[in-house]
Design a protein around this motif. Structure first.
Motif, PDB file in Angstrom:
ATOM      1  N   HIS A   1       0.811  -1.220   0.000  1.00  0.00           N
ATOM      2  CA  HIS A   1       0.000   0.000   0.000  1.00  0.00           C
ATOM      3  C   HIS A   1       0.838   1.261   0.000  1.00  0.00           C
ATOM      4  CE1 HIS A   1      -3.728  -2.126   0.226  1.00  0.00           C
ATOM      5  NE2 HIS A   1      -3.142  -2.951   1.077  1.00  0.00           N
ATOM      6  N   ARG A   2       2.077   1.183   0.446  1.00  0.00           N
ATOM      7  CA  ARG A   2       2.923   2.370   0.495  1.00  0.00           C
ATOM      8  C   ARG A   2       3.506   2.714  -0.860  1.00  0.00           C
ATOM      9  NH1 ARG A   2       3.684   3.222   6.054  1.00  0.00           N
ATOM     10  NH2 ARG A   2       1.550   3.795   6.458  1.00  0.00           N
ATOM     11  N   ALA A   3       3.627   1.713  -1.734  1.00  0.00           N
ATOM     12  CA  ALA A   3       4.178   1.979  -3.059  1.00  0.00           C
ATOM     13  C   ALA A   3       3.077   2.531  -3.959  1.00  0.00           C
ATOM     14  CB  ALA A   3       4.749   0.697  -3.644  1.00  0.00           C
ATOM     15  N   ASP A   4       3.492   3.259  -5.017  1.00  0.00           N
ATOM     16  CA  ASP A   4       2.503   3.791  -5.957  1.00  0.00           C
ATOM     17  C   ASP A   4       1.907   2.667  -6.797  1.00  0.00           C
ATOM     18  OD1 ASP A   4       2.894   6.332  -5.018  1.00  0.00           O
ATOM     19  OD2 ASP A   4       4.514   6.755  -6.423  1.00  0.00           O
ATOM     20  N   GLY A   5       2.702   1.645  -7.036  1.00  0.00           N
ATOM     21  CA  GLY A   5       2.208   0.467  -7.749  1.00  0.00           C
ATOM     22  C   GLY A   5       3.034  -0.729  -7.318  1.00  0.00           C
ATOM     23  N   SER A   6       2.427  -1.910  -7.261  1.00  0.00           N
ATOM     24  CA  SER A   6       3.198  -3.066  -6.822  1.00  0.00           C
ATOM     25  C   SER A   6       2.624  -4.349  -7.397  1.00  0.00           C
ATOM     26  CB  SER A   6       3.230  -3.145  -5.301  1.00  0.00           C
ATOM     27  OG  SER A   6       1.913  -3.210  -4.803  1.00  0.00           O
ATOM     28  N   CYS A   7       3.419  -5.403  -7.322  1.00  0.00           N
ATOM     29  CA  CYS A   7       2.995  -6.686  -7.848  1.00  0.00           C
ATOM     30  C   CYS A   7       3.820  -7.789  -7.203  1.00  0.00           C
ATOM     31  CB  CYS A   7       3.172  -6.719  -9.365  1.00  0.00           C
ATOM     32  SG  CYS A   7       2.841  -8.322 -10.086  1.00  0.00           S
ATOM     33  N   TYR A   8       3.149  -8.905  -6.902  1.00  0.00           N
ATOM     34  CA  TYR A   8       3.840 -10.065  -6.356  1.00  0.00           C
ATOM     35  C   TYR A   8       3.611 -11.236  -7.298  1.00  0.00           C
ATOM     36  CZ  TYR A   8       4.760 -14.051  -3.287  1.00  0.00           C
ATOM     37  OH  TYR A   8       5.239 -15.223  -2.760  1.00  0.00           O
ATOM     38  N   ILE A   9       4.702 -11.899  -7.673  1.00  0.00           N
ATOM     39  CA  ILE A   9       4.586 -13.020  -8.601  1.00  0.00           C
ATOM     40  C   ILE A   9       5.227 -14.268  -8.009  1.00  0.00           C
ATOM     41  CG2 ILE A   9       5.516 -13.933 -10.782  1.00  0.00           C
ATOM     42  CD1 ILE A   9       4.705 -11.550 -12.199  1.00  0.00           C
ATOM     43  N   GLU A  10       4.514 -15.388  -8.134  1.00  0.00           N
ATOM     44  CA  GLU A  10       5.120 -16.684  -7.877  1.00  0.00           C
ATOM     45  C   GLU A  10       5.178 -17.413  -9.202  1.00  0.00           C
ATOM     46  OE1 GLU A  10       3.446 -17.297  -3.338  1.00  0.00           O
ATOM     47  OE2 GLU A  10       3.259 -18.932  -4.788  1.00  0.00           O
TER      48      GLU A  10
ATOM     49  N   LYS B   1       9.783 -16.493  -6.014  1.00  0.00           N
ATOM     50  CA  LYS B   1       8.874 -15.547  -5.372  1.00  0.00           C
ATOM     51  C   LYS B   1       9.471 -14.161  -5.526  1.00  0.00           C
ATOM     52  CE  LYS B   1       6.930 -18.824  -2.186  1.00  0.00           C
ATOM     53  NZ  LYS B   1       6.773 -19.270  -0.800  1.00  0.00           N
ATOM     54  N   VAL B   2       8.726 -13.269  -6.170  1.00  0.00           N
ATOM     55  CA  VAL B   2       9.263 -11.962  -6.534  1.00  0.00           C
ATOM     56  C   VAL B   2       8.272 -10.868  -6.148  1.00  0.00           C
ATOM     57  CG1 VAL B   2      10.040 -10.530  -8.450  1.00  0.00           C
ATOM     58  CG2 VAL B   2      10.493 -12.973  -8.492  1.00  0.00           C
ATOM     59  N   MET B   3       8.792  -9.813  -5.522  1.00  0.00           N
ATOM     60  CA  MET B   3       7.962  -8.649  -5.181  1.00  0.00           C
ATOM     61  C   MET B   3       8.506  -7.433  -5.914  1.00  0.00           C
ATOM     62  SD  MET B   3       5.405  -7.688  -3.218  1.00  0.00           S
ATOM     63  CE  MET B   3       5.188  -8.406  -1.604  1.00  0.00           C
ATOM     64  N   ALA B   4       7.615  -6.710  -6.604  1.00  0.00           N
ATOM     65  CA  ALA B   4       8.051  -5.510  -7.318  1.00  0.00           C
ATOM     66  C   ALA B   4       7.270  -4.309  -6.811  1.00  0.00           C
ATOM     67  CB  ALA B   4       7.822  -5.678  -8.817  1.00  0.00           C
ATOM     68  N   ALA B   5       7.953  -3.167  -6.674  1.00  0.00           N
ATOM     69  CA  ALA B   5       7.303  -1.930  -6.250  1.00  0.00           C
ATOM     70  C   ALA B   5       7.740  -0.801  -7.166  1.00  0.00           C
ATOM     71  CB  ALA B   5       7.665  -1.606  -4.810  1.00  0.00           C
TER      72      ALA B   5
END
Lengths: 187, 241
Positions: free
Chosen positions: B34-43, B48-52
Motif C-alpha cells: 500500500h505504500r508503493a505507488d504500484g506493486s505486484c507479487y509473482i510466484e 517468489k518476486v515482489m516488485a514496487a
C-alpha cells in the motif's frame, strides 16, 4: 471500440482517422493505443477517445490545481515554496514539483505591504497553481494560505485567535495570510 | 545442494513432469503493497518476486534529471535468504547487469516524455530464487508499472527458453538451468511482438536459436494472458460502476 470497455496499456482503441487521442491514449503509425489501465470513453462531439484510468494516476500539477507545500524562503516581493502534494492525489509525490513562487501581488486580494508579515519559513501552506511551467502560486481565497505555522522563538505550533495567530507560550501575535482550514488538518 | 541428475529428460518428459513447451504454474497478485505507488507479487514455479514502483517523482540527486524525459531506475536485488547458500547482500556484478538490461527493456515501453525532470523508480526483490528470476522480475515490474498508472506503450512479458539434453525446453527449472546446455531469457511487448530484451548463455545452433526464440515468444504470450487476467481481476470489476 465501445464506451466503457476495459483496456490495458498497448490495447488498440481506435484509428487516427476516426478520433483524436485524448488522455491515456497515444498515436503511433495511425493507430490509437491505450497507454494506461482503465475504461474507454468516447466524446462523440469532440471526436476524442480517451481512457479513464482505474489503476493509480501519477500526480501531475496543472493550472488551477490546489497544492500543499512548505515555505522555504521569504524575500522582498516573493515567497519560495517547496511543493509536496497536489489535490486530489495526496497520497502520491508530485512528478513536476520543485520550487514554486508566490508573488506579493498574489498573496491576498488587498494590498500587501510587507511579505514578511504574510509568510515565514517553515509555514505549511495551501495554494492554487497559476502557471504549471513557472510554478507560480496564488493564495487569494478564503481556504488558501497558511495551514500550519510555528512560533519563530519558541518553536511550538501557533494557535488561531480570531484573524491572527498566537503563540501559546510567549503570547506573541502574528498576522499572516491564514487559511480557513488553519489547524484543522484539512488539506 | 542439488545433485547432478543423470538425465534431464526421461521418457519424453522433463524431471518435474512438464512437457517441453510448458510453463511452470504462475500466480500474480496486483497491488499487495500500500505504500508503493504500484506493486505486484509473482510466484513463478518456486520463484517468489515482489516488485514496487514509485513515481514519477522528483529526482535525487538532482544532476541525474533529464530536461526532456523522465529517467527510469531499476533495482534487481536478491534477498540473502533467496538461495540455498546465503547470498551476500547488496548489489554484485550479476544483479547490476540484470538491473541494467531490465531497465532498458522497460524504458522501451514507458512513455518517458510525459514526465520531464522526474524519475520512475522500480524496485524488485527476489525473495526466493529458482531459475528464471530475471524474467519473473520483469513480469512483476511490468504489472507494477501498470498498477501505478504509468503510461506505457504496452506490457512487457518475459519468459526463458533453454537447451537440455539436446532438446529445447521452455521455462527452465533449477536443475535444467544448472546442468543444461543453454539458457535464453526473452522479453517481448505482447501487443506489438517487439523484442524488448534477449540474452543467451551457452551454445545453440542457428536453427535451434530460431526455434528457441519462437518457443520463448509463445511462452511470453502465455505470460501476457496471465498478466492481463491479474489486472482485470483487480480493476475489471469496476467496469460496470
Amino acid at each position: 471500440m465501445n464506451n466503457g470497455k476495459f483496456v490495458l496499456p498497448g490495447d488498440l482503441v481506435g484509428i487516427a482517422e476516426e478520433f483524436l487521442a485524448g488522455d491515456g491514449v497515444y498515436e503511433e503509425g495511425g493507430k490509437l493505443i491505450a497507454s494506461v489501465t482503465g475504461v474507454v470513453e468516447i466524446d462523440e462531439k469532440a471526436k476524442r477517445i480517451s481512457v479513464r484510468p482505474l489503476a493509480g494516476v501519477p500526480a501531475k500539477i496543472k493550472k488551477g490545481d490546489f497544492v500543499v507545500g512548505r515555505v522555504t524562503d521569504v524575500r522582498e516581493s516573493i515567497a519560495l515554496v517547496e511543493l509536496s502534494r497536489v489535490k486530489p492525489n495526496e497520497t502520491r509525490e508530485v512528478s513536476n514539483g520543485g520550487m514554486a513562487i508566490i508573488h506579493i501581488s498574489n498573496v491576498r486580494k488587498e494590498y500587501v505591504k510587507d511579505m514578511n508579515e504574510e509568510f515565514s519559513p517553515l509555514d505549511i501552506i495551501k495554494a492554487r497553481v497559476l502557471d504549471e511551467r513557472t510554478l507560480q502560486l496564488s493564495t487569494v481565497g478564503r481556504r488558501l494560505g497558511v495551514i500550519k505555522s510555528i512560533c519563530p522563538h519558541c518553536r511550538i505550533p501557533l494557535r488561531r485567535n480570531g484573524d491572527a495567530l498566537e503563540c501559546p507560550k510567549c503570547k506573541k501575535k502574528f498576522k499572516k495570510k491564514i487559511s480557513e482550514d488553519y489547524g484543522t488538518g484539512v488539506l | 545442494m542439488l545433485q547432478k541428475p543423470e538425465r534431464l529428460i526421461v521418457d519424453g518428459k522433463r524431471l518435474d513432469g512438464r512437457a517441453f513447451d510448458e510453463l511452470r504454474p504462475v500466480k500474480i497478485v496486483v497491488g499487495p503493497l500500500h505504500r508503493a505507488d504500484g506493486s505486484c507479487y509473482i510466484e513463478h514455479g518456486k520463484n517468489k518476486v515482489m516488485a514496487a514502483v514509485y513515481g514519477p517523482r522528483e529526482v535525487h540527486p538532482k544532476h541525474l534529471q533529464e530536461v526532456t524525459h523522465a529517467i527510469v531506475r531499476y533495482r534487481y536485488n536478491m534477498a540473502p535468504f533467496s538461495v540455498e547458500d546465503r547470498k551476500r547482500p547488496g548489489p554484485d556484478r550479476r544483479s547490476i547487469e540484470i538491473s541494467k538490461v531490465s531497465r532498458e527493456a522497460l524504458e522501451s515501453v514507458i512513455l518517458k516524455e510525459y514526465f520531464p525532470r522526474s524519475t520512475i523508480d522500480i524496485f524488485v526483490e527476489i525473495l526466493q530464487a529458482d531459475a528464471g528470476t530475471r524474467v519473473a522480475a520483469l513480469n512483476a515490474a511490468s504489472v507494477a508499472l501498470a498498477d501505478a498508472g504509468i503510461p506505457m506503450k504496452g506490457l512487457v512479458s518475459a519468459c526463458s527458453v533453454g537447451k537440455v539434453d539436446d532438446t529445447l525446453v521452455l521455462d527452465l527449472s533449477k536443475e535444467e538451468d544448472n546442468y543444461g546446455q543453454a539458457d535464453m531469457p526473452v522479453a517481448i511487448v505482447a501487443n506489438t511482438g517487439e523484442i524488448a530484451f534477449l540474452q543467451m548463455d551457452g551454445h545453440m545452433t542457428q536453427e535451434e536459436f530460431r526455434k528457441a526464440l519462437e518457443m520463448a515468444i509463445d511462452g511470453c504470450k502465455q505470460i501476457y494472458k496471465l498478466q492481463r487476467e491479474a489486472l482485470l481481476a483487480k480493476y475489471g470489476g469496476l467496469e460496470n460502476e
